[in-house]
Design an enzyme around this catalytic site. Structure first.
Site, mmCIF file in Angstrom:
data_model
loop_
_atom_site.group_PDB
_atom_site.id
_atom_site.type_symbol
_atom_site.label_atom_id
_atom_site.label_comp_id
_atom_site.label_asym_id
_atom_site.label_seq_id
_atom_site.Cartn_x
_atom_site.Cartn_y
_atom_site.Cartn_z
ATOM 1 N N HIS A 983 -67.686 -17.781 3.024
ATOM 2 C CA HIS A 983 -66.506 -18.645 2.960
ATOM 3 C C HIS A 983 -65.895 -18.728 4.358
ATOM 4 O O HIS A 983 -65.384 -17.734 4.879
ATOM 5 C CB HIS A 983 -65.490 -18.082 1.962
ATOM 6 C CG HIS A 983 -65.979 -18.086 0.554
ATOM 7 N ND1 HIS A 983 -65.696 -17.078 -0.346
ATOM 8 C CD2 HIS A 983 -66.759 -18.967 -0.120
ATOM 9 C CE1 HIS A 983 -66.258 -17.346 -1.503
ATOM 10 N NE2 HIS A 983 -66.921 -18.486 -1.382
ATOM 11 N N GLU A 986 -62.470 -17.146 5.463
ATOM 12 C CA GLU A 986 -62.287 -15.693 5.388
ATOM 13 C C GLU A 986 -62.791 -15.054 6.684
ATOM 14 O O GLU A 986 -63.790 -14.333 6.710
ATOM 15 C CB GLU A 986 -62.997 -15.151 4.155
ATOM 16 C CG GLU A 986 -62.391 -15.694 2.860
ATOM 17 C CD GLU A 986 -63.244 -15.424 1.629
ATOM 18 O OE1 GLU A 986 -64.263 -14.709 1.746
ATOM 19 O OE2 GLU A 986 -62.903 -15.943 0.550
ATOM 20 N N HIS A 1080 -66.228 -10.212 2.363
ATOM 21 C CA HIS A 1080 -65.332 -11.336 2.062
ATOM 22 C C HIS A 1080 -63.919 -11.027 2.531
ATOM 23 O O HIS A 1080 -63.607 -9.901 2.899
ATOM 24 C CB HIS A 1080 -65.301 -11.604 0.543
ATOM 25 C CG HIS A 1080 -66.483 -12.351 0.023
ATOM 26 N ND1 HIS A 1080 -66.418 -13.659 -0.380
ATOM 27 C CD2 HIS A 1080 -67.763 -11.966 -0.164
ATOM 28 C CE1 HIS A 1080 -67.614 -14.055 -0.798
ATOM 29 N NE2 HIS A 1080 -68.448 -13.039 -0.671
ATOM 30 N N GLU A 1165 -63.999 -6.845 -0.220
ATOM 31 C CA GLU A 1165 -62.898 -7.753 0.061
ATOM 32 C C GLU A 1165 -61.907 -7.093 1.022
ATOM 33 O O GLU A 1165 -61.465 -5.972 0.782
ATOM 34 C CB GLU A 1165 -62.170 -8.113 -1.236
ATOM 35 C CG GLU A 1165 -63.035 -8.785 -2.290
ATOM 36 C CD GLU A 1165 -63.070 -10.280 -2.137
ATOM 37 O OE1 GLU A 1165 -62.452 -10.786 -1.181
ATOM 38 O OE2 GLU A 1165 -63.711 -10.951 -2.969
#
Length: 1289
Positions: A983, A986, A1080, A1165
């Site tokens: 992504h 990010e 991420h 994350e």
């Protein structure tokens, strides 16, 4: 209470003929009768037996209280138990009503005077409530009925919701509803009885999930409504009836039924014109009206009859006359009714037509001075935001302003829809009730109301065990997978041509270059030498030498001048010119500097020099350099140097070499001394090279064909030497911003509405006025589509959609110039899509000042005040939103004061990390490594849609020698597969990956051990095209690549197709990776955490415990997160989740686990905001912490190896306990999944929800429930000034 007082109290309520003596005699005789019939009573209710002292039944030898006479020496508890036993006997014996009347009156007196009595009657296991209800059901005596109803009122009034629920559980609501029906048949009606019945029902109704259905079936709706109609002047009767109507209306079917019978009109008769009489009745009537108007049918009826204007008139009257603010609840009730009626489109239109915006705006502004009136201000704000007319974005289309023709158009999916949309779908009108999600739709409501109140069940959790069980699926044939053989040369290389035998590891040495930590300038604490090369033509090349440098002298930048840099054909002295020339005043040249630097462009940079400044720069603007040498000896380095930017001497002290600050591990004593060295970020070469960056940018292919380079990407970034705390949210900031937005509608003449930047119109002219800011985003990873000046110092900013998409707006990166210091500029980014953001919880945007960089402070800093994130009045049509009705946009707003006049500043959502930056870092790592010590390969996995290469990196340790045993050990190392940046928005994932890569390439002894343990296959950027073109989530195909892992298309998703192919190849050759981790970023949670995959935990969260017990699963998937929670200060184990959700079945984590068969398959994350636990609690996260996390991940892998191979490493058994931990019962799933943008993240979890309309269904009593909270007296609002930062020691 003693016997005498009890008798006296009962005598007052009993018939006149009853005396205290007779009462006692009656009680004793009743006790004797009770003793004769225990079997009959126990058969009727086996739980009747209870100790006289109030203890719960539980033993075999429990005597009935009826068997003991009521004597004066007994406790009150014994009395109430005895009285209840008498009452039960009366029910069974059909004793005369006088006795029942007397006993119930005595119970009533005890209930009114003794809290202990009330507790006893509703205690767990008590049959008191059942006895009372049984008596109420069977008695024909009015006084007995009234006594029991009074008792029930006492119980539920003083006991709160628990006692009301207790009464409901005993069948009280059904019995009372039937009693109401029976009482309504009496003629004339008994007012006292009706008051009591309605009072009890109004209190217990909300606790009965089926109450609305029961009331409708029993026919009590019209009974209560007719009572109100016929007794409007009887306030004592009307009050409980209105309270019960309020409860009835919670069921929307009932609400519609009542509306058809005129209840709305009736309520407006009661609230009528302004009058301070009977304010209590009016308050209840307004609450009832607000509940009734939640039904769309009733709301339409109210609009048709002009009641919106009536409500506004009444509100203004109360606002004017309630000078002492004693009737705030009435004023709030009027607003709640307005809020309900404006849930429908007709209501909003009527509100606007009645000048409601101006009325509520003016009244709320007058209320601001009184803090106790905040609920009125907040509710008014909600209503005005809701009624603000919906507008389309001021764009020709909400599709991206850039177009890329796909090689294949998908048949289905969002991209196919986008290509088939007619142009007019972008026209946004308020076409539907976008508040339907909070509106109770009566006509279609099901009768299953209790389903809404059940414990939340996440339907997204996968419950099919067969789907959960990992099933290795080759997917492609062995012949097809052979195409990846060339990417695994380490499996076949025999290293016969290499001289590998080496007794001593050979250090990394650089000739002609300052030696320092890898972490400079993008992750360390000192500026790089190259970043200071501001004059045209300064190019210092680095050469890798396998020979060690044993000198221990301090090396400065000037020392390098003594060496000839032969490939340039000139000396460093010639390039630097006169080092003694300085500029006395930096600020005096601000304008000149900006004009000179103007903008880095690729066209005007000679390919040979490519220094990053315009080739035609005048000599007058040359910026001298000051040399500063580092006085601190580096532990793993022979030399360290530091060159800073502008004509000041700045010494960064010890920070220049320390790398990432580390934390003492809790288990230090059980960790080897070799591993303890691992906590420091690796030492190595400076990764940032401005000249190299320019060369790489020239070969980077972008859809808009960018020709400019952003200064921050050219200069590089180093973490600031101070901590940046999470910003405290000032009280009332959101409503203040919303009020300013509402002023646009009320005072339209004050709005400038001038376009000052527009990507869609290449011919727009940049305003020449000196007080207008200038914007730019035409550089790699930039995203800013349009800027509109709203007021003199306020600008609306619109972001570009992802290419081949019409949404995903969150990432921004743009340049601003032409500012004046001391002016507060407000920026509103008006087309964000997520329903909430960490911008509401202390996160700040990032700013990079070129002037600050020239003044030796080349870093991104968190800036901005008055930051909030809320739903605005812009929206798009349901067709353009992909079927999502009335999709609204959200605003990020922040205020910034620029420190310098005519500076060039950059703003970003998070620390930018471009594709060209990655390629530069990889080239520097490749050129710097020692090939005799580190096996490093950089291959091209594939080409992206726009022709950029997707790099694949292989890192491990070289074999000890080319002997057979050493080659076998080399080839048999387990694989670890890492990926990041699928992504584009990010960017923190890339900083974590940078920390991982630097650590793996460092000379740290632990890094060497790690390389000897594993072969690392790394795809550091899975979505290069998205990153280059400033997308937030998608690739050029317009699709989220992390939803394509199940069936990637080689033409549309080449990076995913081939990354999966690599994993399939490893599975086919029986070399399954030990760990797969996809890095991420997380926009709505704090800390760093992991998502993994577990069958047992997934099934456990479906509440199917029986099935869960049958699942046998290795809990090794928890080991790595547990290790990281011990060694990485930013990591939070409690935020981790191992539940597999249906919506994530096509993500990398789930597919690699399920199809490839990797048990330890994770998504890691990292927060975009900061941490709320551990060492970094209360701080915003920076690149230093992110890179540290990447390094700590590597250390965790080494510990994982030692835990999974304890014999090989002779580890203490205490560490093995981590591997054996079972699923903790306290582990909670961090989902339900939010479907906002189909995120890889659970729903937003914060104590206070600041999202725009999230609290529409709540009764707003406290200010924090409507978008703001009040800081404590000790709290101070933090600004972004230097004084607010805590400097590191």
């Amino acid at each position: 209470m003693r016997r005498g007082s009890a008798a006296a109290a009962s005598a007052t309520a009993a018939p006149a003929t009853a005396s205290a003596t007779a009462a006692t005699t009656s009680a004793l005789s009743a006790s004797r009768v009770c003793m004769k019939t225990p079997k009959r009573r126990e058969a009727r209710n086996p739980r009747c037996a209870q100790r006289a002292d109030g203890a719960q039944p539980g033993g075999a030898a429990v005597s009935s209280p009826c068997q003991r006479p009521l004597l004066s020496g007994l406790t009150n508890n014994s009395r109430i138990v005895g009285l209840l036993a008498q009452l039960e006997k009366i029910n069974t014996e059909s004793t005369e009503s006088d006795t029942a009347r007397y006993v119930t009156s005595k119970i009533l007196h005890l209930a009114q005077s003794q809290e202990k009595t009330r507790k006893e009657m509703t205690a767990k296991g008590s049959t008191g409530m059942e006895v009372l209800l049984s008596t109420l059901e069977n008695t024909k005596d009015l006084q007995t009925t009234l006594n029991i109803l009074s008792i029930l009122v006492e119980l539920v009034s003083a006991g709160g919701s628990r006692r009301a629920s207790f009464l409901v559980a005993k069948g009280g609501s059904q019995l009372l509803l039937q009693l109401l029906v029976n009482a309504s048949k009496d003629s004339p009606l008994n007012e006292e009885l009706m008051v009591h019945i309605h009072s009890v029902l109004a209190k217990i109704g909300p606790k009965d999930k089926k109450f609305g259905v029961k009331a409708r079936i029993n026919g009590t709706l019209n009974i209560t409504l007719n009572l109100v109609k016929q007794n409007l002047q009887n306030h004592r009767l009307v009050l409980p009836c209105l309270q019960l109507l309020r409860v009835y209306s919670a069921n929307s079917v009932n609400s519609v039924s009542l509306g058809k019978n005129g209840v709305v009109e009736l309520m407006f008769k009661i609230i009528g014109p302004f009058s301070k009489k009977n304010s209590g009745l009016m308050k209840v009537a307004l609450d009832t009206l607000a509940a009734l108007l939640k039904s769309k049918t009733n709301a339409r009826r109210a609009v048709d009859r002009g009641y919106v204007q009536v409500l506004l008139t009444i509100y203004v009257d109360w606002h004017r006359h309630d000078n002492r603010h004693r009737n705030m609840l009435i004023r709030k009730g009027i607003l709640q009714s307005l809020k309900s009626v404006t849930n429908i489109k007709l209501g909003r239109k009527a509100f606007i037509d009645a000048n409601g915006m101006k009325i509520l705006y003016n009244t709320s502004q007058e209320c601001l001075a009184v803090r106790t009136l905040d609920p009125l201000v907040n509710t008014s704000s909600l209503i005005m935001r809701k009624c603000f007319p919906k507008n389309r974005l001021p764009l020709p289309t909400i599709k991206s302003s850039f177009h890329f023709q796909l090689p294949v158009i998908p048949v289905t999916g969002p991209v196919a829809q986008l290509y088939s949309l007619p142009p007019e779908v972008d026209d946004v009108v308020d076409e539907s009730d976008d508040n339907d999600d909070i509106d109770l739709e009566a006509e279609n409501e099901t009768e299953n109301e209790d389903d809404l109140d059940q414990n939340f069940k996440n339907d997204d959790i996968e419950t099919d065990i067969n789907k959960l069980k990992p099933q290795q699926e080759p997917g492609r044939t062995i012949e097809e997978l052979k195409m990846y053989e060339h990417l695994f040369p380490e499996l076949v290389d025999d290293f016969q041509d290499c001289d590998l035998i080496s007794k001593e590891p050979k250090p990394l040495v650089f000739e002609g270059k300052v030696r320092g930590p890898i972490v400079v300038p993008t992750a360390g604490e000192e500026a790089s030498g190259n970043s200071g090369n501001l004059r045209k033509g300064v190019t210092v090349k680095t050469n890798v030498s396998p020979k060690g440098d044993e000198g221990d002298k301090k090396c400065t930048f000037m020392d390098l001048a003594k060496e000839d840099i032969k490939d340039n054909g000139r000396t460093l002295h010639q390039q630097l010119g006169d080092q003694n020339r300085t500029i006395s005043s930096v600020h005096g040249l601000n304008n000149d500097i900006v004009k000179a630097l103007d903008r880095i462009t690729l066209q005007n940079i000679p390919s040979q020099t490519a220094s990053g400044f315009t080739a035609g720069m005048k000599k007058d603007y040359s910026l001298p350099l000051t040399v500063v040498s580092c006085a601190k000896a580096c532990p793993h380095m022979t030399t360290c140097g530091n060159v800073l930017f502008e004509g000041r001497t700045v010494q960064l002290g010890k920070l220049c070499c320390t790398g990432v600050e580390t934390e003492d591990d809790e288990d230090t004593e059980s960790t080897s001394s070799v591993e303890q060295a691992s906590v420091e970020v690796s030492d190595g070469p400076t990764l940032h090279d401005s000249d190299l960056y320019i060369e790489i940018v020239k070969n980077t292919k972008s859809v808009p064909e960018y020709s400019e380079v952003a200064y921050p990407d050219y200069f590089g970034h180093i973490p600031p030497p101070f901590k940046e705390p999470i910003l405290e949210r000032p009280y009332g900031v959101q409503r203040t911003k919303i009020a300013q937005d509402i002023e646009r509608l009320i005072h339209q003449s004050d709005i400038i509405d001038r376009v000052v930047y527009d990507l869609d119109n290449p011919n727009y002219t940049i305003p020449e006025e000196g007080d207008i800011l200038k914007f730019n985003s035409k550089f790699e990873s930039g995203n800013l589509r349009k800027v509109i000046q709203i007021r003199k110092n306020e600008y609306d900013l619109i972001l570009n959609s992802d290419i081949n998409s019409n949404h995903y707006h969150q990432w921004f990166y743009f340049e601003v110039s032409g500012m004046r210091p001391g002016v507060a500029y407000r920026f509103n980014i008006i087309n964000c899509e997520k329903s909430n953001s960490q911008f509401n919880y202390g996160m700040q945007p990032l700013m990079y000042s070129v002037q600050e960089a020239l003044n030796a402070r080349p870093w991104w800093t968190r800036v901005g005040t008055d930051i909030c994130y809320y739903k605005n009045h812009f929206s798009r049509s349901s067709v353009a939103a992909g079927g999502q009705k009335g999709k609204s946009y959200y605003t990020i707003t922040f205020t910034i004061n620029f420190p310098h006049k005519d500076d060039v500043c950059y703003f970003a959502y998070h620390y930018p990390y471009t594709y060209s930056t990655l390629q530069m870092h990889l080239q520097k790592l490749e050129s710097a490594h020692n090939p005799q010590q580190i096996y490093f390969r950089k291959d091209v996995l594939c080409e992206t849609l726009s022709g950029n290469s997707c790099p694949l990196v292989t890192i491990t340790a070289m074999p000890e020698s080319n002997y057979y045993e050493h080659i076998c050990q080399f080839r048999n190392r387990p694989y670890v597969f890492l990926s990041a940046r699928v992504h584009p928005g990010e960017t923190n994932a890339s900083w974590v990956m940078k920390g991982t890569l630097e650590y793996l390439m460092s000379n740290n002894p632990t890094a060497q051990s790690l390389r000897e343990c594993y072969i690392f296959k790394i795809v550091p950027m899975l979505n290069p095209d998205g990153v280059i073109n400033g997308n937030h989530r998608c690739s050029l195909s317009g699709e989220d690549l992390n939803r394509q892992w199940q069936s990637p298309n080689p033409d549309l998703h080449p990076t995913i197709y081939h990354a999966k192919g690599l994993l399939q190849y490893l599975a086919a050759v029986k070399r399954l990776p030990l760990v797969y981790c996809d890095y991420h970023g997380h926009s709505r949670k704090k800390n760093v955490f992991m998502y993994g995959c577990s069958i047992k935990e997934t099934v456990w969260h479906t509440n199917d415990n029986a099935t869960s017990c049958d699942v046998v699963e290795d809990t090794g998937y928890r080991t790595l997160p547990k290790i990281l929670s011990h060694i990485a200060p930013a990591f939070c184990m409690s935020s981790c989740s191992f539940v597999v959700e249906k919506s994530k079945e096509s993500t990398a984590r789930v597919v690699v686990w399920r199809e490839i068969g990797v048990q330890r398959s994770y998504t890691m994350e990292s927060t975009l905001c900061g941490c709320d636990q551990g060492k970094y609690k209360g701080l915003q996260i920076g690149t230093r912490e992110l890179e540290e996390m990447g390094a700590k991940f590597c250390v965790g892998l080494l510990r994982l190896k030692r835990l999974t191979s304890p014999l090989e490493y002779n580890m203490p058994s205490s560490l093995l306990d981590l591997e054996n931990d079972l699923i903790e019962s306290s582990c909670k799933v961090t989902s339900p999944t939010t479907y906002v943008l189909d995120e890889d993240e659970p729903r937003f979890l914060e104590e206070v929800d600041y999202s725009a309309e999230s609290n529409d269904e709540l009764d707003i009593e406290l200010a924090e429930h409507v978008g703001d909270y009040e800081p404590s007296a000790q709290e101070e609002v933090l600004s972004d000034s230097e004084s607010s930062r805590t400097y590191l020691p």
